[in-house]
Design a protein around this motif. Sequence first.
Motif, mmCIF file in Angstrom:
data_model
loop_
_atom_site.group_PDB
_atom_site.id
_atom_site.type_symbol
_atom_site.label_atom_id
_atom_site.label_comp_id
_atom_site.label_asym_id
_atom_site.label_seq_id
_atom_site.Cartn_x
_atom_site.Cartn_y
_atom_site.Cartn_z
ATOM 1 N N GLU A 188 0.827 -1.211 0.000
ATOM 2 C CA GLU A 188 0.000 0.000 0.000
ATOM 3 C C GLU A 188 0.858 1.256 0.000
ATOM 4 O O GLU A 188 0.564 2.224 -0.704
ATOM 5 C CB GLU A 188 -0.944 -0.009 1.207
ATOM 6 C CG GLU A 188 -2.032 -1.056 1.121
ATOM 7 C CD GLU A 188 -2.864 -1.174 2.383
ATOM 8 O OE1 GLU A 188 -3.829 -1.949 2.350
ATOM 9 O OE2 GLU A 188 -2.549 -0.504 3.392
ATOM 10 N N ARG A 224 3.965 1.501 -1.158
ATOM 11 C CA ARG A 224 4.606 1.620 -2.478
ATOM 12 C C ARG A 224 3.646 2.203 -3.502
ATOM 13 O O ARG A 224 4.019 3.034 -4.328
ATOM 14 C CB ARG A 224 5.118 0.259 -2.935
ATOM 15 C CG ARG A 224 6.359 -0.209 -2.214
ATOM 16 C CD ARG A 224 6.910 -1.500 -2.818
ATOM 17 N NE ARG A 224 7.987 -2.010 -1.997
ATOM 18 C CZ ARG A 224 7.942 -3.136 -1.299
ATOM 19 N NH1 ARG A 224 6.871 -3.913 -1.357
ATOM 20 N NH2 ARG A 224 8.966 -3.513 -0.567
ATOM 21 N N LEU A 225 2.405 1.748 -3.470
ATOM 22 C CA LEU A 225 1.388 2.261 -4.390
ATOM 23 C C LEU A 225 1.175 3.753 -4.162
ATOM 24 O O LEU A 225 1.135 4.534 -5.113
ATOM 25 C CB LEU A 225 0.071 1.493 -4.217
ATOM 26 C CG LEU A 225 -1.084 1.941 -5.083
ATOM 27 C CD1 LEU A 225 -0.757 1.791 -6.572
ATOM 28 C CD2 LEU A 225 -2.346 1.159 -4.741
ATOM 29 N N ARG A 226 1.052 4.143 -2.914
ATOM 30 C CA ARG A 226 0.842 5.566 -2.596
ATOM 31 C C ARG A 226 2.048 6.394 -3.013
ATOM 32 O O ARG A 226 1.898 7.499 -3.541
ATOM 33 C CB ARG A 226 0.571 5.727 -1.099
ATOM 34 C CG ARG A 226 0.294 7.133 -0.678
ATOM 35 C CD ARG A 226 -0.989 7.660 -1.287
ATOM 36 N NE ARG A 226 -1.223 9.017 -0.836
ATOM 37 C CZ ARG A 226 -1.618 9.993 -1.622
ATOM 38 N NH1 ARG A 226 -1.886 9.774 -2.891
ATOM 39 N NH2 ARG A 226 -1.785 11.201 -1.139
ATOM 40 N N THR A 283 4.119 5.732 -5.473
ATOM 41 C CA THR A 283 4.064 5.837 -6.932
ATOM 42 C C THR A 283 3.064 6.908 -7.348
ATOM 43 O O THR A 283 3.343 7.719 -8.237
ATOM 44 C CB THR A 283 3.686 4.474 -7.554
ATOM 45 O OG1 THR A 283 4.678 3.513 -7.172
ATOM 46 C CG2 THR A 283 3.616 4.554 -9.071
ATOM 47 N N GLU A 284 1.910 6.920 -6.712
ATOM 48 C CA GLU A 284 0.893 7.924 -7.023
ATOM 49 C C GLU A 284 1.416 9.329 -6.752
ATOM 50 O O GLU A 284 1.219 10.243 -7.559
ATOM 51 C CB GLU A 284 -0.373 7.681 -6.191
ATOM 52 C CG GLU A 284 -1.132 6.427 -6.569
ATOM 53 C CD GLU A 284 -2.246 6.099 -5.593
ATOM 54 O OE1 GLU A 284 -3.036 5.199 -5.907
ATOM 55 O OE2 GLU A 284 -2.322 6.719 -4.510
ATOM 56 N N LEU A 285 2.098 9.509 -5.621
ATOM 57 C CA LEU A 285 2.625 10.830 -5.273
ATOM 58 C C LEU A 285 3.741 11.253 -6.228
ATOM 59 O O LEU A 285 3.831 12.433 -6.610
ATOM 60 C CB LEU A 285 3.130 10.831 -3.831
ATOM 61 C CG LEU A 285 2.051 10.763 -2.758
ATOM 62 C CD1 LEU A 285 2.685 10.574 -1.382
ATOM 63 C CD2 LEU A 285 1.164 11.997 -2.781
ATOM 64 N N GLU A 286 4.590 10.318 -6.627
ATOM 65 C CA GLU A 286 5.650 10.635 -7.579
ATOM 66 C C GLU A 286 5.055 11.053 -8.926
ATOM 67 O O GLU A 286 5.530 12.012 -9.555
ATOM 68 C CB GLU A 286 6.584 9.440 -7.751
ATOM 69 C CG GLU A 286 7.487 9.194 -6.559
ATOM 70 C CD GLU A 286 8.264 7.895 -6.660
ATOM 71 O OE1 GLU A 286 9.256 7.778 -5.920
ATOM 72 O OE2 GLU A 286 7.891 7.012 -7.453
ATOM 73 N N GLU A 287 4.012 10.345 -9.376
ATOM 74 C CA GLU A 287 3.362 10.691 -10.641
ATOM 75 C C GLU A 287 2.694 12.055 -10.554
ATOM 76 O O GLU A 287 2.774 12.873 -11.493
ATOM 77 C CB GLU A 287 2.320 9.632 -11.012
ATOM 78 C CG GLU A 287 2.937 8.308 -11.424
ATOM 79 C CD GLU A 287 1.916 7.188 -11.611
ATOM 80 O OE1 GLU A 287 2.332 6.100 -12.023
ATOM 81 O OE2 GLU A 287 0.716 7.415 -11.353
ATOM 82 N N GLU A 288 2.058 12.342 -9.416
ATOM 83 C CA GLU A 288 1.421 13.646 -9.241
ATOM 84 C C GLU A 288 2.468 14.748 -9.207
ATOM 85 O O GLU A 288 2.277 15.818 -9.801
ATOM 86 C CB GLU A 288 0.602 13.656 -7.943
ATOM 87 C CG GLU A 288 -0.163 14.936 -7.741
ATOM 88 C CD GLU A 288 -1.030 14.917 -6.488
ATOM 89 O OE1 GLU A 288 -1.368 16.005 -6.002
ATOM 90 O OE2 GLU A 288 -1.341 13.815 -6.004
ATOM 91 N N ASN A 289 3.568 14.516 -8.555
ATOM 92 C CA ASN A 289 4.655 15.484 -8.473
ATOM 93 C C ASN A 289 5.212 15.771 -9.874
ATOM 94 O O ASN A 289 5.449 16.922 -10.236
ATOM 95 C CB ASN A 289 5.754 14.971 -7.551
ATOM 96 C CG ASN A 289 6.860 15.989 -7.361
ATOM 97 O OD1 ASN A 289 6.598 17.185 -7.254
ATOM 98 N ND2 ASN A 289 8.097 15.499 -7.320
ATOM 99 N N ARG A 309 3.649 15.360 -12.715
ATOM 100 C CA ARG A 309 2.620 16.047 -13.464
ATOM 101 C C ARG A 309 2.590 17.540 -13.107
ATOM 102 O O ARG A 309 2.481 18.405 -13.984
ATOM 103 C CB ARG A 309 1.249 15.424 -13.184
ATOM 104 C CG ARG A 309 0.119 15.971 -14.037
ATOM 105 C CD ARG A 309 -1.204 15.259 -13.788
ATOM 106 N NE ARG A 309 -1.540 15.100 -12.397
ATOM 107 C CZ ARG A 309 -2.135 16.032 -11.628
ATOM 108 N NH1 ARG A 309 -2.433 17.206 -12.134
ATOM 109 N NH2 ARG A 309 -2.423 15.786 -10.366
#
Length: 94
Positions: free
Chosen positions: A77, A79-81, A83-89, A91
């Motif tokens: 969980e 790691r998933l979060r 990844t989501e934060l890295e992608e948002e950053n 973007r």
Amino acid sequence: MTRKPISLRMDPEEWQSFVALCQDEGTTATEQISIFIRQCLAMGLPLCDEDLDISPANRLNNRINSVEEKIGVALAELRLRLTELEEENERLQN
């Protein structure tokens, strides 16, 4: 009363798990084996001719496996979060 030393043939890992469980409970493996024998003699407990899944070593292993599984789920969980934060950053930087 004179006490007689005895020996047991066990899997070394099971023995170490049993010793650790006894220590966690504030007792010793020798004392627990002695109590079991005295109970069998005093109460006529039926002896088992097969392994039980409820042995102390199995209970300890089950607890360890349960904790490891919970840690694995929590890490997945996180790691998933991450990844989501890295992608948002990424973007937001573009």
